[in-house]
Design an enzyme around this catalytic site. Sequence first.
Site, short mmCIF file in Angstrom:
data_model
loop_
_atom_site.label_atom_id
_atom_site.label_comp_id
_atom_site.label_asym_id
_atom_site.label_seq_id
_atom_site.Cartn_x
_atom_site.Cartn_y
_atom_site.Cartn_z
N LYS A 90 0.84 -1.20 0.00
CA LYS A 90 0.00 0.00 0.00
C LYS A 90 0.88 1.26 0.00
CE LYS A 90 0.91 1.49 4.25
NZ LYS A 90 1.39 2.86 4.57
N ASP A 168 0.93 8.32 4.42
CA ASP A 168 1.47 6.96 4.31
C ASP A 168 0.94 6.09 5.45
OD1 ASP A 168 3.68 5.17 2.94
OD2 ASP A 168 3.93 4.95 5.11
#
Length: 308
Positions: A90, A168
């Site tokens: 991801k 993030d």
Amino acid sequence: MSDVSLGLVGVGKIVRDQHLPALAATPGYRLLASADPHASLPEVPAYADMASMLDAHPELDAVAICTPTHLRHAQARLALQRGKQVLLEKPPGATLSEVEDLIDVASEQGVTLFAAWHSRFAPGVARAREWLAERRIERVEIVWKEDVRVWHPGQAWIWQPGGMGVFDPGINALSIATAILPQAFFLRQARLLVPSNCQTPIAAELSFADPDGATIEADFDFRQSGPPTWDIHVETDAGRLSLTQGGCRLSLDGQLSLEAEEREYAGLYARFAELVASGRREVDVAPLRHVADAFLYGQRDVTDAFIE
């Protein structure tokens, strides 16, 4: 099916901390090679780039792409065009357009593409989703704070365009929220705090709402010292749910319902094996779309320069 022969693309901190232990603990995988211009793994054939790895190991079934986000599209596209199954760390791409293109290529090639939202495999997430499914959401509070110097030491790319900054880790919270809440929700307001020497935010305050008027407030911060805070609290018409410690601990109306050791990446690789065996794709862009909305719609305020 037989074991999945896997190549790792990028062998940085997340691979050493999470992917390697998960692969060792998950039956059905053989790690055959790695590709990274700057690092290698003991006793694993190493190559400077993914194309060289694929050329040397045509027997590879799959690759896990764990490079910085801005590199992933070209790497994943090449792997898919070579007929490889692809797991994307991801976020699955730097932009939504990149991810949509990869979905198209994977479909054309008839191979698996898996957007690996690892936080969705935290122990309490599935039970939280079940508990919330029959309840009306009234308010959600998300607090996701950690120390960037601990979790991303020396990773200057995180402050550059495509690096996402505090999103993030924040996207992990959004991946959980989009998995457990029974309705879609939409950004209404955002404030992004961007260090004067960076291109991406070090903190963000987000306000969302769902179609029934429930409010979802998120507070992301990379400046927290000490232990991280990874918590989601949901007020409903029939009680309160708290999913804390990144999803390892679930409480319902103040009573502990579940507490378990974090094994997200083992669950992630088990799911990837299932998808490969059945020839399916699983690419949810909802968490990335929320981040894109924040960058598009958010107010940017300059804050103190970041000095590691």
